[in-house]
Design a protein around this motif. Sequence first.
Motif, PDB file in Angstrom:
ATOM      1  N   PHE A  32      10.095  -5.676  -7.058  1.00 23.22           N
ATOM      2  CA  PHE A  32      11.157  -5.237  -6.565  1.00 23.22           C
ATOM      3  C   PHE A  32      11.425  -6.659  -6.281  1.00 23.22           C
ATOM      4  O   PHE A  32      12.507  -7.040  -5.510  1.00 23.22           O
ATOM      5  N   VAL A  61      -1.751  -3.897   3.104  1.00 23.29           N
ATOM      6  CA  VAL A  61      -0.525  -4.287   3.911  1.00 23.29           C
ATOM      7  C   VAL A  61       0.744  -4.341   2.730  1.00 23.29           C
ATOM      8  O   VAL A  61       0.552  -3.223   1.571  1.00 23.29           O
ATOM      9  N   ASP A  62       1.254  -3.458   3.883  1.00 23.93           N
ATOM     10  CA  ASP A  62       2.909  -3.757   3.594  1.00 23.93           C
ATOM     11  C   ASP A  62       3.408  -4.003   4.211  1.00 23.93           C
ATOM     12  O   ASP A  62       3.510  -4.810   5.403  1.00 23.93           O
ATOM     13  N   ILE A  80       0.811  -2.168  -6.507  1.00 24.46           N
ATOM     14  CA  ILE A  80       1.114  -0.897  -8.378  1.00 24.46           C
ATOM     15  C   ILE A  80       2.540  -0.711  -7.510  1.00 24.46           C
ATOM     16  O   ILE A  80       3.006  -0.322  -6.270  1.00 24.46           O
ATOM     17  N   VAL A 119       0.722  -1.247   0.217  1.00 29.71           N
ATOM     18  CA  VAL A 119      -0.339  -0.276  -0.233  1.00 29.71           C
ATOM     19  C   VAL A 119       1.061   0.927   0.059  1.00 29.71           C
ATOM     20  O   VAL A 119       0.301   2.624  -0.520  1.00 29.71           O
TER      21      VAL A 119
HETATM   22  C1  LIG Z   1       7.058   1.344  -4.576  1.00 27.58           C
HETATM   23  S1  LIG Z   1       5.815   1.372  -2.848  1.00 27.58           S
HETATM   24  C2  LIG Z   1       4.268   1.737  -3.839  1.00 27.58           C
HETATM   25  C3  LIG Z   1       3.030   2.102  -2.931  1.00 27.58           C
HETATM   26  C4  LIG Z   1       1.856   2.650  -3.517  1.00 27.58           C
HETATM   27  N1  LIG Z   1       0.987   1.159  -4.018  1.00 27.58           N
HETATM   28  C5  LIG Z   1       2.222   3.529  -4.696  1.00 27.58           C
HETATM   29  O1  LIG Z   1       1.733   3.393  -5.953  1.00 27.58           O
HETATM   30  O2  LIG Z   1       2.349   4.365  -4.563  1.00 27.58           O
HETATM   31  C6  LIG Z   1       6.010  -0.603  -3.447  1.00 27.58           C
HETATM   32  C7  LIG Z   1       5.729  -0.390  -1.577  1.00 27.58           C
HETATM   33  O3  LIG Z   1       5.364  -2.450  -1.604  1.00 27.58           O
HETATM   34  C8  LIG Z   1       5.954  -2.723  -0.460  1.00 27.58           C
HETATM   35  N2  LIG Z   1       6.391  -3.632  -0.060  1.00 27.58           N
HETATM   36  C9  LIG Z   1       7.462  -4.978  -1.367  1.00 27.58           C
HETATM   37  N3  LIG Z   1       7.313  -5.951  -1.087  1.00 27.58           N
HETATM   38  C10 LIG Z   1       6.129  -6.576  -0.497  1.00 27.58           C
HETATM   39  C11 LIG Z   1       5.344  -7.381   0.015  1.00 27.58           C
HETATM   40  N4  LIG Z   1       6.147  -8.523  -0.464  1.00 27.58           N
HETATM   41  N5  LIG Z   1       4.005  -7.759   0.804  1.00 27.58           N
HETATM   42  C12 LIG Z   1       3.406  -6.774   1.141  1.00 27.58           C
HETATM   43  N6  LIG Z   1       3.896  -5.021   0.694  1.00 27.58           N
HETATM   44  C13 LIG Z   1       5.491  -5.077   0.455  1.00 27.58           C
HETATM   45  C14 LIG Z   1       6.863  -1.992  -0.174  1.00 27.58           C
HETATM   46  O4  LIG Z   1       7.973  -1.700   1.583  1.00 27.58           O
HETATM   47  C15 LIG Z   1       6.876  -0.462  -0.360  1.00 27.58           C
HETATM   48  O5  LIG Z   1       6.055   0.211   0.385  1.00 27.58           O
END
Ligand SMILES: C[S@@+](CC[C@H](N)C(=O)[O-])C[C@H]1O[C@@H](n2cnc3c(N)ncnc32)[C@H](O)[C@@H]1O
Length: 237
Positions: A129, A79-80, A124, A58
């Motif tokens: 990653f 979820v994050d 998104i 999120v």
């Molecule tokens: C680039 S941010 C995108 C945030 C948001 N969705 C947006 O559109 O701005 C990616 C997010 O995904 C989280 N993240 C990465 N892998 C994840 C996983 N396996 N489960 C939950 N969160 C995850 C990271 O901590 C980060 O906050």
Amino acid sequence: MTKYYDEFNVERHFDNSLAEKYDRRIRMFCPSYDALHRMILPLFQGLPNDAFFLSSGVGTGAEILSLGKIFPSWRFIAVDISTNMINACQDKTAEAHLHDRVTFLHGRLQDCKLSRPCDAASSIFVSHFIKCREEKLSYFRSISANLKIGGVLVLADLFGDKTSSEFATLMDVWLRSYALHGVSDEELMNDRNHVNSDVDFITENKLILMLDEAGFAAPIRFYQTYLFGGWVTTRVV
Ligand SMILES: C[S@@+](CC[C@H](N)C(=O)[O-])C[C@H]1O[C@@H](n2cnc3c(N)ncnc32)[C@H](O)[C@@H]1O
């Protein structure tokens, strides 16, 4: 511990005070970031008035902030993996008077089993990653497992064939567009290195195959900006 985890830890990356800078920096990286979040709204029209929505990864809450205003009876699961990002999301949803409709879960989506399946989900800028194929597949399977059959998924990620000339051109113009924000040469070099080493670019064909394996229909690409793509699909099995 896997090699990938040693090299790049997504939780540490987003925890490292990034939330404070994230909202400004993501708009420098992705010039159509706000447009993307507006473009997803009609993709979710037609869901029940009391829909239950999963925002996976999120971050600071962009999906919930836009969807929550348009769909006033929806409830959200946020979820994050990053404490810093989820705390920022809590603050922002509280400011927007949406927090009583949101349940926050700190952790990897792959480790979450929700108490009930969702009508729709978004992921998104998250799965690019996740480097290892099995881990990425496990991530897509977790989204599928937490959706109803027929549930809608909107996915957006960096993508492309790193060996193609199209990729090289798009990478070049993307970084030029980023540099126009007045970033220093040093910052540009750091960010170029971050993208090269920490983003797992896969081709659209590989993505389609993985989504199929995870139980989704063939996705429709509705969005592209440089190397950022956006797709909509539904859970079929
Ligand atoms: C680039 S941010 C995108 C945030 C948001 N969705 C947006 O559109 O701005 C990616 C997010 O995904 C989280 N993240 C990465 N892998 C994840 C996983 N396996 N489960 C939950 N969160 C995850 C990271 O901590 C980060 O906050």
